[in-house]
Design a protein around this motif. Structure first.
Motif, PDB file in Angstrom:
ATOM      1  N   PHE A 187      32.791 -35.268  15.687  1.00 19.87           N
ATOM      2  CA  PHE A 187      32.289 -33.916  15.909  1.00 19.87           C
ATOM      3  C   PHE A 187      33.075 -33.215  17.009  1.00 19.87           C
ATOM      4  O   PHE A 187      33.382 -32.034  16.928  1.00 19.87           O
ATOM      5  N   GLY A 188      33.433 -33.983  18.058  1.00 19.54           N
ATOM      6  CA  GLY A 188      34.162 -33.417  19.183  1.00 19.54           C
ATOM      7  C   GLY A 188      35.474 -32.801  18.742  1.00 19.54           C
ATOM      8  O   GLY A 188      35.824 -31.686  19.144  1.00 19.54           O
ATOM      9  N   LEU A 189      36.165 -33.533  17.861  1.00 20.33           N
ATOM     10  CA  LEU A 189      37.454 -33.051  17.401  1.00 20.33           C
ATOM     11  C   LEU A 189      37.290 -31.754  16.614  1.00 20.33           C
ATOM     12  O   LEU A 189      38.045 -30.798  16.779  1.00 20.33           O
ATOM     13  N   LEU A 190      36.263 -31.746  15.781  1.00 18.94           N
ATOM     14  CA  LEU A 190      35.979 -30.545  14.998  1.00 18.94           C
ATOM     15  C   LEU A 190      35.736 -29.370  15.938  1.00 18.94           C
ATOM     16  O   LEU A 190      36.258 -28.266  15.752  1.00 18.94           O
ATOM     17  N   LEU A 191      34.978 -29.647  16.985  1.00 22.90           N
ATOM     18  CA  LEU A 191      34.657 -28.602  17.952  1.00 22.90           C
ATOM     19  C   LEU A 191      35.936 -28.111  18.630  1.00 22.90           C
ATOM     20  O   LEU A 191      36.159 -26.907  18.786  1.00 22.90           O
ATOM     21  N   LEU A 192      36.789 -29.064  18.988  1.00 26.63           N
ATOM     22  CA  LEU A 192      38.058 -28.696  19.633  1.00 26.63           C
ATOM     23  C   LEU A 192      38.856 -27.772  18.733  1.00 26.63           C
ATOM     24  O   LEU A 192      39.358 -26.733  19.172  1.00 26.63           O
ATOM     25  N   TYR A 193      38.966 -28.155  17.479  1.00 29.51           N
ATOM     26  CA  TYR A 193      39.732 -27.328  16.555  1.00 29.51           C
ATOM     27  C   TYR A 193      39.098 -25.964  16.395  1.00 29.51           C
ATOM     28  O   TYR A 193      39.778 -24.934  16.373  1.00 29.51           O
ATOM     29  N   GLY A 194      37.778 -25.964  16.304  1.00 34.82           N
ATOM     30  CA  GLY A 194      37.081 -24.693  16.147  1.00 34.82           C
ATOM     31  C   GLY A 194      37.357 -23.769  17.320  1.00 34.82           C
ATOM     32  O   GLY A 194      37.677 -22.594  17.155  1.00 34.82           O
ATOM     33  N   LEU A 195      37.288 -24.346  18.513  1.00 29.23           N
ATOM     34  CA  LEU A 195      37.487 -23.525  19.712  1.00 29.23           C
ATOM     35  C   LEU A 195      38.921 -23.026  19.801  1.00 29.23           C
ATOM     36  O   LEU A 195      39.167 -21.878  20.161  1.00 29.23           O
ATOM     37  N   SER A 196      39.877 -23.880  19.422  1.00 32.12           N
ATOM     38  CA  SER A 196      41.260 -23.404  19.482  1.00 32.12           C
ATOM     39  C   SER A 196      41.485 -22.309  18.460  1.00 32.12           C
ATOM     40  O   SER A 196      42.253 -21.375  18.686  1.00 32.12           O
ATOM     41  N   PHE A 197      40.798 -22.446  17.315  1.00 37.38           N
ATOM     42  CA  PHE A 197      40.897 -21.387  16.324  1.00 37.38           C
ATOM     43  C   PHE A 197      40.413 -20.071  16.919  1.00 37.38           C
ATOM     44  O   PHE A 197      41.051 -19.023  16.758  1.00 37.38           O
ATOM     45  N   LEU A 198      39.318 -20.146  17.663  1.00 39.70           N
ATOM     46  CA  LEU A 198      38.804 -18.933  18.307  1.00 39.70           C
ATOM     47  C   LEU A 198      39.836 -18.359  19.276  1.00 39.70           C
ATOM     48  O   LEU A 198      40.038 -17.150  19.343  1.00 39.70           O
ATOM     49  N   MET A 230      39.049 -27.157  27.687  1.00 39.15           N
ATOM     50  CA  MET A 230      39.651 -27.875  28.821  1.00 39.15           C
ATOM     51  C   MET A 230      38.747 -29.012  29.270  1.00 39.15           C
ATOM     52  O   MET A 230      39.215 -30.112  29.563  1.00 39.15           O
ATOM     53  N   GLY A 231      37.452 -28.728  29.339  1.00 35.50           N
ATOM     54  CA  GLY A 231      36.513 -29.765  29.759  1.00 35.50           C
ATOM     55  C   GLY A 231      36.535 -30.942  28.811  1.00 35.50           C
ATOM     56  O   GLY A 231      36.593 -32.110  29.227  1.00 35.50           O
ATOM     57  N   MET A 232      36.563 -30.654  27.511  1.00 41.40           N
ATOM     58  CA  MET A 232      36.562 -31.740  26.532  1.00 41.40           C
ATOM     59  C   MET A 232      37.855 -32.518  26.605  1.00 41.40           C
ATOM     60  O   MET A 232      37.866 -33.758  26.527  1.00 41.40           O
ATOM     61  N   LEU A 233      38.943 -31.805  26.759  1.00 44.22           N
ATOM     62  CA  LEU A 233      40.236 -32.498  26.801  1.00 44.22           C
ATOM     63  C   LEU A 233      40.325 -33.392  28.024  1.00 44.22           C
ATOM     64  O   LEU A 233      40.880 -34.492  27.964  1.00 44.22           O
ATOM     65  N   THR A 234      39.778 -32.913  29.144  1.00 44.42           N
ATOM     66  CA  THR A 234      39.770 -33.752  30.339  1.00 44.42           C
ATOM     67  C   THR A 234      39.022 -35.050  30.047  1.00 44.42           C
ATOM     68  O   THR A 234      39.465 -36.137  30.416  1.00 44.42           O
TER      69      THR A 234
END
Lengths: 317, 734
Positions: B10-21, B178-182
């Motif tokens: 789910f985290g990865l999906l969220l990351l992609y979603g946010l970068s899309f934004l 950024m928080g998730m990537l950290t």
């Protein structure tokens, strides 16, 4: 500093420790003097193991050991040797005195007359003796350890200041501490181990070591530090006469030896600081006021060290 | 990378979603600021690219899918016929070839839309790839995030794009990423097994923190900038390059008024010169339909009437009952516009040659034709009636009086867009409160713009956003603008009161040059003199011009009858009369443009000076505060300096930086309270420090430094070897 000693030096020191209990620093300082071609003035009461130390040192480096007991009636020729007419050969033959050796213990040097003293001191300075107009070169290494008894002044001839300058180091041996003294007693019950002592290095190797020590690098910042220390003694308020340039040279040479012994090929301020009291103290003449106040030369040197900043940056030329 | 295929992450999906934004934020302004339509196609492309990466589709398959999508999009946007027909492929390839040729010749302007679209797709492809690289491989997105923020803020400052919501969206999305990537980086670095509990422990505080801070930031009061807006100053340096920018216009006569607003740049190109007996405005056309963004003409009803020289143009200016004097003006065209500029009340147009004139009955635009082709006469003379409107008549005039015209005119000239904010009408009612007649109301509205905080400004004129009304924005938000703002606002306000009004475009009288022996005055009309104003219809009188724009006067005469005069009216009349001969010279747009651009630097500093003197207290407080902050920063340097140094020396990899780093460390240790006596050798000090931190780092560092300092040599690799010890120590000393 003591952690990574030069292996050869470490073996010599361990060898000496087989007969001497404690007193490692005295052995070290003696080696410093021996390796840098200087001489040592030991100021101490009898019976603390001076002779034992020097003999052990001599044996370890396979050097010829001689001992001269100075008395008021000792003549210079008793030190240097004499030329005796050999009737069969029809010529004078040189009989070498005890000074012709490698390691000489000059016991109670202040008991003999100044004339005899100077015969020894000439030998120390020039590495040669002149008898009847003939100069005899002394064999290298030539190392004199002179002792003087600080308590008995009756009938002594204190060494003049100029003469003291000839000694690289002046040190005290001091009594061993409690444990050490017990150990000394235990050892005394056995056969004196000095006889079993085996040489560690040959004289040839010792000469090589001496050569290597001359190569030890002294940075300009260190030279500057040494000179700063020396000149500070000259302006110190308690000092009548400060350290001469010869004193500076001596400190540098001694530092080189110490650095080498510590397994380094360059001098660091720690070497200088450690040796400065031993090298400088006997070269300083204190003002009489200071003497009356009970200030000692070593204390002055330590104060000087505390006042001169250690070089921690490269010297900007 | 493949790990996420096994288990739904789910985290990865969220990351992609946010970068899309985040990428989307780059595309949003493109639509508003350039003429790019169909931005959706590109957004879908980014979406597809990220989705392919998320699903871990093989590179080749992904390439094919993306290429197919691009081809499909280009085809459906620019080509006819079926995609599978392949007949379009030929022209497509030809296009490509032609465009490559243009690139080779650096003819950037001539690249056609197909090729630009292709290039844009390629750019997006690269960006999508980079984002994926940053996210998955590097696990860092800060640079992209920062760039997005800079991009948006710059757009917000220098263009009409309103980034209010975009900033909030970007900040939230960016911080989340950024928080998730950290978190992911930490997990990877420390080799922790990712578990749900761990993730929750990290994500919940992160989400709460971001939600709280953004809510706080959103709700917190935001101070107005106390600094004078530097944008016009910067822009004035760059004024020449503004031509091609969206939203910035060049002065002059144009036909498209459907989107008004934006900065206006001066242009002193002479359009025509005139010989006139009396100053008057030159009309070109009128427009009747207000769209909320600008004016359009009602094209459906566009019927034209032709008339020849010597006949009265078949249009109504004002009735014959209005007293007037006959006047003549001569126009010498410089630019070849095929329309005729004419004064209000035109009676006849004459040239040396024979021209036919065609009147557009809706816009009142008169075109000149020669041999049935649009053509501009070199010069022509217009005879017109210069009216003196009787105030008494105007005040008595009302809708009931003129039954024939009023209905159609009412219908045509009181049109308003359905989404006009009701506040406009409320304001109109408020301004005209207590006024009975249309004339009094019109005058009240005209007067309203003279004061009440309105400022004439060609540069800082806003352009309404997607959901904003041009007039409402001017009336309630900016209160800053030029003739289009004033005239449109007045017209719309009167229309909300059901008073028939039209918007007139044309030129002012221009700049006085000389007076001829015949007594006629020569004027020069440039693009800077392009102007717009308002005409209000009064039944029984006709169209009466009004001039709401500050600093302009249309020289229209109103005659007050002595009996009905109030003292106020007299003053007004005198004012009008007094202003007339003097004002226009001084406050023509040319002048206005000149002072705003060349004088902007001086005035900017003047503003600054005034601001400082007015806010002495604030400035002092700020100064003290600033000093305090600096002092705190200085006093706490012990805390933050180590981090600075660690970062600094990360970039200094050369051996010779080692001694420098060592000395920095000495200083930092000193600040930490570990004083080195000046007689203390480095070794002794190192022992002391190591004892203090119960480490061995300092001893090892010092041995290396001694080597450099007292041996005079710096061995290869010393710094690399010493760095871990150094970093560990300097952090401990923080």
């Amino acid at each position: 500093m003591r952690s990574e000693m030069n292996p050869t030096i470490e073996r010599i020191l361990q060898n000496i420790e087989k007969v001497m209990t404690g007193k490692r620093n005295v052995a070290e300082l003696s080696l410093v003097a021996l390796l840098s071609g200087g001489h040592v003035l030991l100021e101490d009461v009898p019976g603390v193991g001076k002779t034992m130390m020097v003999r052990a040192l001599a044996k370890s480096v396979s050097a010829e050991f001689r001992r001269i007991q100075f008395t008021p009636d000792l003549l210079p020729s008793d030190v240097t040797g004499v030329s005796i007419y050999n009737p069969r050969e029809m010529e004078f033959q040189f009989r070498a005195g005890p000074i012709i050796g490698n390691i000489i213990l000059a016991d109670e040097i202040n008991r003999t007359s100044p004339k005899t003293q100077s015969a020894l001191l000439e030998g120390m300075e020039e590495s040669s003796v002149t008898v009847d107009g003939v100069t005899h070169e002394l064999e290298s290494p030539f190392f004199v350890m002179a002792t003087q008894n600080p308590i008995e002044y009756e009938g002594t001839y204190p060494l003049p200041e100029a003469q003291l300058d000839r000694f690289l180091l002046k040190m005290k041996m001091g009594y061993p501490d409690l444990d050490e003294e017990i150990e000394v007693l235990s050892r005394a019950q056995k056969v004196p181990p000095i006889d079993d002592l085996q040489p560690v290095v040959s004289l040839e190797e010792l000469r090589k070591l001496k050569k290597e020590i001359k190569e030890v690098y002294v940075d300009d910042s260190i030279k500057r530090y040494i000179v700063d220390l020396a000149s500070m003694t000259r302006v110190h308020s308690s000092v009548y006469l400060g350290v001469s340039p010869r004193g500076s040279i001596s400190l540098m040479k001694a530092s080189q030896a110490l650095a080498f012994m510590s397994g380094r090929d360059f001098v660091i301020p720690d070497d200088v600081q450690y040796l400065a009291p031993f090298v400088f103290a006997h070269r300083i003449i204190l003002k009489s006021e200071a003497r009356f106040e009970g200030i000692e030369a070593e204390e002055v040197v330590n104060r000087v060290i505390a006042r001169v900043p250690v070089p921690v940056q490269r010297l900007v030329k | 990378m493949k790990a996420h295929l096994n288990r739904f992450d789910f985290g990865l999906l969220l990351l992609y979603g946010l970068s899309f934004l985040l990428i989307w934020e780059w595309l949003r302004p493109v639509k508003e600021l350039t003429e790019t339509g169909n931005i959706g196609v590109f957004i879908v492309f980014v979406f597809i690219a990220l989705l392919l990466s998320l699903l871990g589709v093989r590179a080749f398959a992904g390439f094919c899918i993306k290429s197919l999508y691009i081809l499909y999009s280009v085809h459906s946007l620019y080509y006819q016929g079926s995609l599978l027909n392949f007949s379009w492929a030929g022209s497509f390839i030809k296009d490509l070839k032609a465009n490559f040729g243009r690139i080779w010749n650096a003819q950037w302007i001539e690249l056609d839309d197909v090729f630009r679209t292709l290039l844009f797709f390629t750019l997006l492809w690269i960006i999508a790839y980079l984002i994926q690289y940053w996210l998955i491989t590097r696990k860092r997105i800060f640079v992209f995030f920062l760039m997005t923020l800079i991009f948006i803020t710059v757009l917000d400052t220098f263009t009409p794009y309103d980034a209010y919501a975009a900033i909030i969206r970007t900040a939230i999305a960016g911080f989340l990423v950024m928080g998730m990537l950290t978190f992911y980086r930490l997990v990877e670095m420390e080799n922790i097994k990712k578990s749900f509990i761990f993730t929750r422990k990290w994500m919940v505080p992160l989400a709460v923190m971001i939600a709280l801070s953004s809510a706080l930031g959103y709700a917190a009061p935001k101070a107005e900038p106390i600094w004078p807006d530097p944008v016009p100053f910067i822009k004035s340096f760059n004024s020449e390059s503004g031509e091609g920018q969206a939203g910035i216009k060049r002065a002059g006569y144009g036909t498209d008024d459907s989107r008004l607003g934006g900065a206006f740049l001066g242009d002193d190109q002479v359009v025509f010169t005139t010989e006139i007996e009396e100053q008057h405005y030159w009309k070109v056309e009128t427009k009747g339909i207000y769209t909320g963004k600008g004016w359009v003409a009602d094209d459906e009803r566009a019927n034209t009437l032709d008339f020849s020289e010597g006949t009265v143009p078949p249009m109504l200016s004002f009735y014959d009952t209005v007293p007037s004097k006959k006047r003549t003006s001569t126009v010498h065209n410089v630019l070849d516009y095929s329309h005729i500029q004419y004064p209000h009340g035109v009676m006849n147009i004459e040239t040396d040659d024979f021209y036919l004139y065609r009147l557009n009955q809706v816009t009142q635009k008169i075109s000149s034709l020669k041999e049935f082709e649009d053509s501009a006469p070199d010069s022509y003379t217009v005879q017109y009636r210069s009216p003196s409107f009787q105030v008494k008549e105007l005040q008595n005039s009302s809708a009931e009086e003129d039954e024939n015209l009023s209905e159609s005119i009412l219908a045509d000239y009181t049109q308003l867009p359905s989404n006009l904010p009701p506040t406009v009408k409320e304001l109109a009612l408020e301004v005209t409160e207590g006024k009975e007649s249309w004339f009094d109301k019109a005058q009240a509205v005209e007067e309203y713009f003279r004061m009440n905080g309105f400022v004439y400004d060609q540069i800082n004129a806003a352009m309404p956003g997607e959901d904003e009304d041009y007039v409402a924005q001017f009336l309630f938000e900016t209160k800053r603008g030029y003739c289009d703002n004033f005239s449109t606002a007045m017209a719309v306000m009167l229309r909300t009161l059901d008073i028939p009004t039209r918007w007139v475009k044309g030129y002012t009288e221009g700049e006085y040059k000389e007076t001829l022996k015949s007594g006629k005055m020569v004027y020069e009309v440039t693009n800077n003199n392009a102007h717009s104003w308002v005409e209000v219809y009064f039944p029984g009188v006709g169209w009466v011009p009004f001039e709401p724009t500050q600093g302009f006067s249309d020289n229209v005469t109103f005659e007050y009858e002595v009996e009905s005069e109030t003292s106020e009216d007299t003053e007004e009349e005198q004012q009008v009369a007094a202003e007339a001969p003097v004002k226009p010279e001084v406050e023509t747009p040319v002048e206005a443009a000149g002072t705003t651009t060349s004088g902007s630097m001086a005035s900017w500093f003047q503003n600054l000076k005034t601001l400082l003197s007015l806010n002495m207290k604030n400035v002092t407080i700020s100064g003290v505060l600033l000093g305090g902050i600096l002092a705190i920063i200085f006093l706490t340097r012990k805390k933050w300096l180590p981090f600075y140094y660690v970062t600094l020396f990360k970039m200094r990899q050369k051996e010779e930086h080692f001694p420098e780093a060592y000395r920095v460390l000495l200083m930092q240790l000193q600040r930490h309270g570990l004083k080195r006596g000046k007689d203390q050798t480095l070794r002794e000090y190192a022992k002391y420090v190591d004892q203090f931190f119960s480490s061995r780092d300092m001893g090892q560092l010092t041995a290396q430094y001694e080597q450099f300092l007292y041996r005079g040599e710096l061995k290869e690799g010393t710094w690399a070897e010493a760095r871990p010890h150094w970093e560990s120590l300097i952090k401990k000393a923080g």
